[in-house]
Design a protein around this motif. Structure first.
Motif, mmCIF file in Angstrom:
data_model
loop_
_atom_site.group_PDB
_atom_site.id
_atom_site.type_symbol
_atom_site.label_atom_id
_atom_site.label_comp_id
_atom_site.label_asym_id
_atom_site.label_seq_id
_atom_site.Cartn_x
_atom_site.Cartn_y
_atom_site.Cartn_z
ATOM 1 N N LEU A 1 0.829 -1.209 0.000
ATOM 2 C CA LEU A 1 0.000 0.000 0.000
ATOM 3 C C LEU A 1 0.860 1.254 0.000
ATOM 4 N N SER A 2 2.117 1.128 -0.376
ATOM 5 C CA SER A 2 3.079 2.215 -0.228
ATOM 6 C C SER A 2 2.792 3.397 -1.141
ATOM 7 N N ASN A 3 3.246 4.561 -0.665
ATOM 8 C CA ASN A 3 3.181 5.802 -1.428
ATOM 9 C C ASN A 3 1.744 6.164 -1.809
ATOM 10 N N ASN A 4 0.902 6.215 -0.778
ATOM 11 C CA ASN A 4 -0.476 6.658 -0.926
ATOM 12 C C ASN A 4 -0.775 7.687 0.145
ATOM 13 N N ARG A 5 -2.037 7.816 0.517
ATOM 14 C CA ARG A 5 -2.436 8.825 1.504
ATOM 15 C C ARG A 5 -3.318 8.201 2.588
ATOM 16 N N PHE A 6 -3.045 6.954 2.915
ATOM 17 C CA PHE A 6 -3.819 6.282 3.948
ATOM 18 C C PHE A 6 -3.520 6.893 5.315
ATOM 19 N N PRO B 1 -3.206 -14.803 7.793
ATOM 20 C CA PRO B 1 -2.303 -15.900 8.161
ATOM 21 C C PRO B 1 -1.188 -16.168 7.166
ATOM 22 N N MET B 2 -1.391 -15.817 5.892
ATOM 23 C CA MET B 2 -0.394 -16.126 4.863
ATOM 24 C C MET B 2 0.513 -14.943 4.534
ATOM 25 N N LEU B 3 0.269 -13.792 5.131
ATOM 26 C CA LEU B 3 1.001 -12.580 4.749
ATOM 27 C C LEU B 3 2.493 -12.747 4.987
ATOM 28 N N ASN B 4 3.278 -12.450 3.945
ATOM 29 C CA ASN B 4 4.727 -12.615 4.015
ATOM 30 C C ASN B 4 5.491 -11.344 3.641
ATOM 31 N N TYR B 5 4.796 -10.394 3.040
ATOM 32 C CA TYR B 5 5.436 -9.152 2.596
ATOM 33 C C TYR B 5 4.471 -8.011 2.868
ATOM 34 N N LEU B 6 4.904 -7.043 3.691
ATOM 35 C CA LEU B 6 4.052 -5.915 4.047
ATOM 36 C C LEU B 6 4.789 -4.617 3.767
ATOM 37 N N ASP B 7 4.179 -3.762 2.964
ATOM 38 C CA ASP B 7 4.783 -2.478 2.614
ATOM 39 C C ASP B 7 3.757 -1.367 2.837
ATOM 40 N N LEU B 8 3.964 -0.594 3.915
ATOM 41 C CA LEU B 8 3.073 0.518 4.262
ATOM 42 C C LEU B 8 3.779 1.864 4.171
ATOM 43 N N ARG B 9 4.972 1.895 3.640
ATOM 44 C CA ARG B 9 5.780 3.116 3.687
ATOM 45 C C ARG B 9 5.155 4.260 2.895
ATOM 46 N N TYR B 10 5.564 5.465 3.265
ATOM 47 C CA TYR B 10 5.110 6.692 2.608
ATOM 48 C C TYR B 10 3.592 6.817 2.635
ATOM 49 N N ASN B 11 3.023 6.755 3.841
ATOM 50 C CA ASN B 11 1.622 7.058 4.068
ATOM 51 C C ASN B 11 1.523 7.979 5.274
ATOM 52 N N GLU B 12 0.353 8.042 5.902
ATOM 53 C CA GLU B 12 0.148 8.916 7.049
ATOM 54 C C GLU B 12 -0.357 8.129 8.258
ATOM 55 N N PHE B 13 0.034 6.866 8.371
ATOM 56 C CA PHE B 13 -0.353 6.079 9.534
ATOM 57 C C PHE B 13 0.316 6.663 10.788
#
Length: 415
Positions: A156-161, A173-185
């Motif tokens: 979800l990177s480089n958005n406005r979340f 349960p299967m998630l192996n790669y998570l990309d949240l960078r460049y947001n507003e969390f």
């Protein structure tokens, strides 16, 4: 230096992505006794007679209705029930019934779409990949994504979340790669994130706060990037507990304080360590001399003192060593001539005699007259055993028996 680093991280990211796809393929094939997992567009079954494709149609149409800007006309052909023909939508045979097709992937990377994620996305229960890198999606992440029990990669990177850390990802349960960078969390990072069996965690360039999590040392990830958040506190000695997995650790500009714990030297697989732009004090732990795989070491823009140890400078794979803007007073042995080892380095703005571009004598004296004792040094704001904000001394870690900061715009897209 920057270009070679970005190149190496780009190549590694691509290999990591291919490895993820391959691993999922092997897992699904073995579990369901199929010959492989191949992304393809199947038209062998009418969407109107396929309940899962019909559910996907409902979800995607709901999404299309809340897309407010699509300057590149990426979703123009999202019309009609044949969702497998939609641009950016990828179908394959179902893992539990290979006679029917399902939507297994969504790739809207670099589409520059504005809108938000509707709750109906939870209807696409066969999704394994969701890549939404570099768009203008905003709002919060819907809790209905908890239905995506097969989701393997979420970008979800480089958005406005906005909002707190999206806890829904912890239930996948299967998630192996998570990309949240460049947001507003914002808010704290949950301990459960570092307890999941996940290979890559990118949460840099958000608004996460509170202390550096002591549970960071429990992660099984090979890549952890938490840079450019306001976490504060020290790097916990428990980081040694990630020795069997951690290869890249980037904590740039996270308000780290205290000494760099010697337990970092137990991360024997480490290739990239970047703790620049913090408030770390004390010497370079000599234990770093045991990191035989280390390629990139960046300690710049801290308050570190003492000697630059030769053991670090002679590491066999070291290619880039940056320790500028500190208060080091001596370079040991070969450290004085790293160019002879073809190591790119930056030693400016220290207190190194006979080296150019150093700090003034007054700056050096003001700091070096007050040496730091790391055995007595306390870590303010540690999220260790005490409450937030209390001083927590370094404690022994349980030592096992014996990296990008890459902008999302440079990340590889799902083909």
């Amino acid at each position: 230096m920057a270009s070679s680093l970005l190149y190496s991280i780009t190549i590694r990211s691509l290999l990591l992505l291919l490895l993820h796809l391959s691993s999922l393929s092997i897992y699904l094939a073995a579990k369901h006794n199929q010959h492989g997992y191949h992304r393809h567009r199947s038209h062998s079954h009418s969407p109107t007679s396929n309940q899962r494709l019909h559910q996907a149609y409902i979800g995607l149409q709901a999404w299309r209705r809340v897309i407010y800007s699509d300057p590149n006309n990426f979703t123009t052909n999202w019309v009609g029930p044949d969702v497998c023909s939609y641009k950016g939508i990828y179908c394959t045979a179902s893992i539990d019934d290979p006679k029917i097709s399902v939507v297994a992937g969504i790739d809207l990377n670099f589409a520059d779409i504005a809108g938000f994620l509707p709750i109906e996305l939870g209807l696409l229960t066969d999704l394994a990949l969701v890549h939404l890198n570099s768009n203008r999606f905003c709002g919060i992440i819907p809790q209905t994504l908890t239905n995506l029990s097969l989701l393997y990669e979420l970008d979800l990177s480089n958005n406005r979340f906005v909002g707190p850390f999206p806890s829904v990802v912890l239930s996948l349960p299967m998630l192996n790669y998570l990309d949240l960078r460049y947001n507003e969390f914002e808010g704290p990072l949950p301990p459960q994130l570092f307890q999941k069996n996940i290979d890559a965690i990118f949460v840099n360039n958000n608004r996460f706060t509170s202390a550096v999590p002591a549970f960071l040392g429990g992660t099984s990830a090979s890549v952890v990037v938490i840079a450019n958040n306001n976490l504060e506190g020290c790097l916990p000695p428990s980081i040694a507990n990630s020795a069997d997995s951690l290869e890249e650790l980037l904590l740039i500009n996270t308000s780290l304080t205290g000494c760099l714990p010697p337990e970092v030297g137990y991360l024997y697989k480490l290739k990239v360590l970047d703790v620049s732009y913090n408030k770390i004090v004390g010497p370079i732990p000599y234990s770093l001399s045991g990191l035989a795989h280390l390629e990139q070491l960046n300690l710049a823009h801290n308050l570190m003192t003492g000697i630059v140890p030769q053991g670090v400078c002679i590491l066999p794979n070291l290619a880039n060593f940056t320790f500028s803007y500190n208060f080091f007073c001596e370079e040991e042995g070969i450290c004085m001539n790293l160019t002879s080892k073809r190591i790119k380095y930056d030693d400016r703005r220290n207190c190194l005699p006979e080296k150019p571009f150093q700090r003034s004598q007054k700056e050096c004296n003001d700091t070096l007259e007050h040496p730091v004792d790391c055995f007595e040094q306390c870590c303010e704001g540690s999220a260790g055993g005490g409450a937030f904000g209390r001083a927590t001394p370094f404690a022994p870690a349980l030592v096992p028996v014996a990296t990008p900061l890459l902008p999302p715009s440079l990340a590889p897209s799902f083909p």
